[in-house]
Design a protein around this motif. Sequence first.
Motif, PDB file in Angstrom:
ATOM      1  N   UNK A  25       0.821  -1.201   0.000  1.00 26.86           N
ATOM      2  CA  UNK A  25       0.000   0.000   0.000  1.00 26.86           C
ATOM      3  C   UNK A  25       0.865   1.265   0.000  1.00 26.86           C
ATOM      4  N   UNK A  26       0.216   2.410   0.058  1.00 27.47           N
ATOM      5  CA  UNK A  26       0.914   3.696  -0.042  1.00 27.47           C
ATOM      6  C   UNK A  26       1.724   4.019   1.197  1.00 27.47           C
ATOM      7  N   UNK A  27       1.580   3.226   2.252  1.00 26.62           N
ATOM      8  CA  UNK A  27       2.363   3.431   3.462  1.00 26.62           C
ATOM      9  C   UNK A  27       3.433   2.356   3.640  1.00 26.62           C
ATOM     10  N   UNK A  76       7.837   1.652  -4.556  1.00 31.08           N
ATOM     11  CA  UNK A  76       8.634   2.022  -3.389  1.00 31.08           C
ATOM     12  C   UNK A  76       7.860   3.043  -2.559  1.00 31.08           C
ATOM     13  N   UNK A  77       8.078   3.008  -1.260  1.00 32.29           N
ATOM     14  CA  UNK A  77       7.563   4.030  -0.344  1.00 32.29           C
ATOM     15  C   UNK A  77       8.756   4.517   0.464  1.00 32.29           C
ATOM     16  N   UNK A  78       8.921   5.829   0.536  1.00 32.02           N
ATOM     17  CA  UNK A  78      10.079   6.400   1.222  1.00 32.02           C
ATOM     18  C   UNK A  78       9.671   7.055   2.536  1.00 32.02           C
ATOM     19  N   UNK A  79      10.533   6.863   3.543  1.00 31.74           N
ATOM     20  CA  UNK A  79      10.351   7.473   4.857  1.00 31.74           C
ATOM     21  C   UNK A  79      11.484   8.445   5.136  1.00 31.74           C
ATOM     22  N   UNK A  80      11.165   9.486   5.892  1.00 35.25           N
ATOM     23  CA  UNK A  80      12.194  10.400   6.388  1.00 35.25           C
ATOM     24  C   UNK A  80      12.712   9.850   7.709  1.00 35.25           C
ATOM     25  N   UNK A 112       3.971  13.559  -2.547  1.00 26.37           N
ATOM     26  CA  UNK A 112       5.325  13.806  -3.047  1.00 26.37           C
ATOM     27  C   UNK A 112       5.942  12.495  -3.512  1.00 26.37           C
ATOM     28  N   UNK A 113       6.519  12.513  -4.694  1.00 23.14           N
ATOM     29  CA  UNK A 113       7.184  11.345  -5.255  1.00 23.14           C
ATOM     30  C   UNK A 113       8.649  11.662  -5.497  1.00 23.14           C
ATOM     31  N   UNK A 114       9.493  10.671  -5.251  1.00 23.43           N
ATOM     32  CA  UNK A 114      10.927  10.821  -5.469  1.00 23.43           C
ATOM     33  C   UNK A 114      11.430   9.672  -6.328  1.00 23.43           C
ATOM     34  N   UNK A 123       6.469   9.462  -0.977  1.00 20.16           N
ATOM     35  CA  UNK A 123       6.805   9.731   0.417  1.00 20.16           C
ATOM     36  C   UNK A 123       5.618   9.332   1.289  1.00 20.16           C
ATOM     37  N   UNK A 124       5.881   8.601   2.357  1.00 19.71           N
ATOM     38  CA  UNK A 124       4.835   8.219   3.313  1.00 19.71           C
ATOM     39  C   UNK A 124       4.060   9.466   3.728  1.00 19.71           C
ATOM     40  N   UNK A 125       2.723   9.371   3.729  1.00 22.40           N
ATOM     41  CA  UNK A 125       1.934  10.577   3.988  1.00 22.40           C
ATOM     42  C   UNK A 125       2.189  11.183   5.370  1.00 22.40           C
ATOM     43  N   UNK A 126       2.571  10.372   6.339  1.00 21.05           N
ATOM     44  CA  UNK A 126       2.851  10.902   7.669  1.00 21.05           C
ATOM     45  C   UNK A 126       4.153  11.701   7.713  1.00 21.05           C
TER      46      UNK A 126
END
Length: 202
Positions: A25-27, A76-80, A112-114, A123-126
Amino acid sequence: MDEIVLRGMAKWPNVPAVYGWLSLDRRGQWAIKGERISNPLVTEFIGRNYTRDERGCWYFQNGPQRVFVDVDYTPRVYRIVSPDAAPLALEASTGAPVSAVNGAWIDETGAALLETEHGIGVIHDRDLERLLPHLTDAAGAPLAEDALDERMGGLQQGREAPLWLRFRGSGVRVRPIRSESVALRFGFRARPEPPAGEEVCR
């Protein structure tokens, strides 16, 4: 890939692939038939053995068997992962650190996409709020809140805007993108289907 997976592939090279079971999923959450996988050992194993084929279909290599993945948005899903006020550091949901950002986009929903060395991802919505301090003007200077809102709004409406993402001392221009164009533009299939005549597991 894990050594045990490589050995399984060599021992049983013609195991039918699985379609329609595994999803992302998106997360960055994995699920089997809609049921979330919560065991971290399992999710880490999937992440280490997650890749794509020549068709742009992403899959998890489970021993000798390919388990194709339906992705809600991007593969892919990216986290900060950096602390607040520190330089931006990113990690894929598979645990892989990001060393390069080659492109950045905002879609019509504000997502946001990277594009990194690992491929395109959302980018994970949170983490979106935590991304905002790293968005700057062309000189790398932070933007006032109203200026940032105006530029983000323009991108969501599909217009070019003077906005850059600062990552590792460089600026990456942020561009507008439509969500429905992402899979085609970046060459992946969100819902993999088997080639005609291929034996599969459903």
